[in-house]
Design an enzyme around this catalytic site. Structure first.
Site, PDB file in Angstrom:
ATOM      1  CG  ASN A   1      18.007  28.902   4.992  1.00  7.68           C
ATOM      2  OD1 ASN A   1      19.076  28.623   5.525  1.00  7.68           O
ATOM      3  ND2 ASN A   1      17.263  29.916   5.387  1.00  7.68           N
TER       4      ASN A   1
ATOM      5  CG  HIS B   1       8.853   4.042  -4.758  1.00  9.49           C
ATOM      6  ND1 HIS B   1       9.807   3.481  -5.571  1.00  9.49           N
ATOM      7  CD2 HIS B   1       9.525   4.819  -3.877  1.00  9.49           C
ATOM      8  CE1 HIS B   1      10.998   3.880  -5.189  1.00  9.49           C
ATOM      9  NE2 HIS B   1      10.858   4.702  -4.161  1.00  9.49           N
TER      10      HIS B   1
ATOM     11  CE  LYS C   1      -3.125  36.077   3.675  1.00 11.61           C
ATOM     12  NZ  LYS C   1      -3.188  37.205   4.593  1.00 11.61           N
TER      13      LYS C   1
END
Length: 188
Positions: free
Chosen positions: A90, A120, A186
Site C-alpha cells: 500500500n 547501526h 493470540k
C-alpha cells in the site's frame, strides 16, 4: 563463511558490518542515487503496467502481474528485495534492503509499513557502521498500517502484525502480534 573479494553488497548480505570509511562505501551511495532516479519516475506513475515496469528496474527482477504497489514507495537500493506473486504494498511504504528482504506470495502490507534490514550499533563509537540482517515475510502474512519490521526478523506464514507494531523478534506462523515492542496477542 566470508567470501574473499566480495563486493560491499555481498558482504552486507552476509551480515558483515561495514564502516562508513570502507573504501567501497561510495558504491552504496552511487547505487542508491541510481535507485532514486527510478523512484522519482515510479512515484509519479499512475498505470499498473508502468509502475510494475519501473519497480522491475528498481529490483532488477520481473514483477509478477498479480503483485501491486501503490506509490509513493521508497527503497534505498532495491536489488536485495525479492517479491512473490499476489503481493500488495500500500501507499507510503519504506524498504531499506541492503541486508535483504524477501516477501513471499500473497503478503499484504498496509500503508506506511517500514521494512528496515539495516541499522547501526548502539555503542556511540561504533555508530558510523552499517549492520544488516535479512527480513523474511512468509506466505499470506498481513502487516498492518505503520508497522515497522526490524533487521533479522522473520514473519511466519499467515501471521498478522497489528498496525503500529515494532517487530524486533521473529513472529511464529499463524499468530497475531502487536505493540512496541511487538508481543504475542493470540494464535490464529
Amino acid at each position: 563463511m566470508q567470501v574473499q573479494n566480495a563486493t560491499i553488497f555481498q558482504r552486507m548480505l552476509n551480515r558483515e558490518s561495514v564502516s562508513f570509511s570502507d573504501p567501497e562505501y561510495s558504491m552504496i551511495h552511487d547505487a542508491c542515487y541510481a535507485t532514486r532516479k527510478l523512484l522519482v519516475q515510479l512515484n509519479t506513475a499512475a498505470g499498473k503496467e508502468e509502475i510494475q515496469g519501473l519497480l522491475s528496474q528498481v529490483l532488477g527482477a520481473d514483477i509478477h502481474s498479480t503483485t501491486m504497489v501503490f506509490p509513493p514507495f521508497q527503497i534505498n537500493y532495491g536489488k536485495n528485495t525479492k517479491l512473490g506473486k499476489g503481493v500488495f504494498i500500500n501507499f507510503d511504504c519504506t524498504f531499506l534492503d541492503l541486508g535483504g528482504i524477501t516477501i513471499e506470495d500473497n503478503v499484504m502490507l498496509g500503508p506506511k509499513v517500514s521494512l528496515l534490514s539495516e541499522g547501526h550499533p548502539v555503542a556511540a563509537g561504533d555508530r558510523q557502521k552499517l549492520t544488516t540482517g535479512r527480513i523474511h515475510i512468509k506466505r499470506n502474512a498481513w502487516i498492518g498500517a505503520n508497522a515497522t519490521i526490524l533487521q533479522g526478523v522473520t514473519i511466519g506464514e499467515n501471521a498478522v502484525v497489528a498496525a503500529g507494531a515494532v517487530v524486533s523478534r521473529d513472529v511464529p506462523d499463524n499468530t497475531i502480534v502487536g505493540g512496541i515492542p511487538a508481543k504475542h496477542i493470540k494464535n490464529i
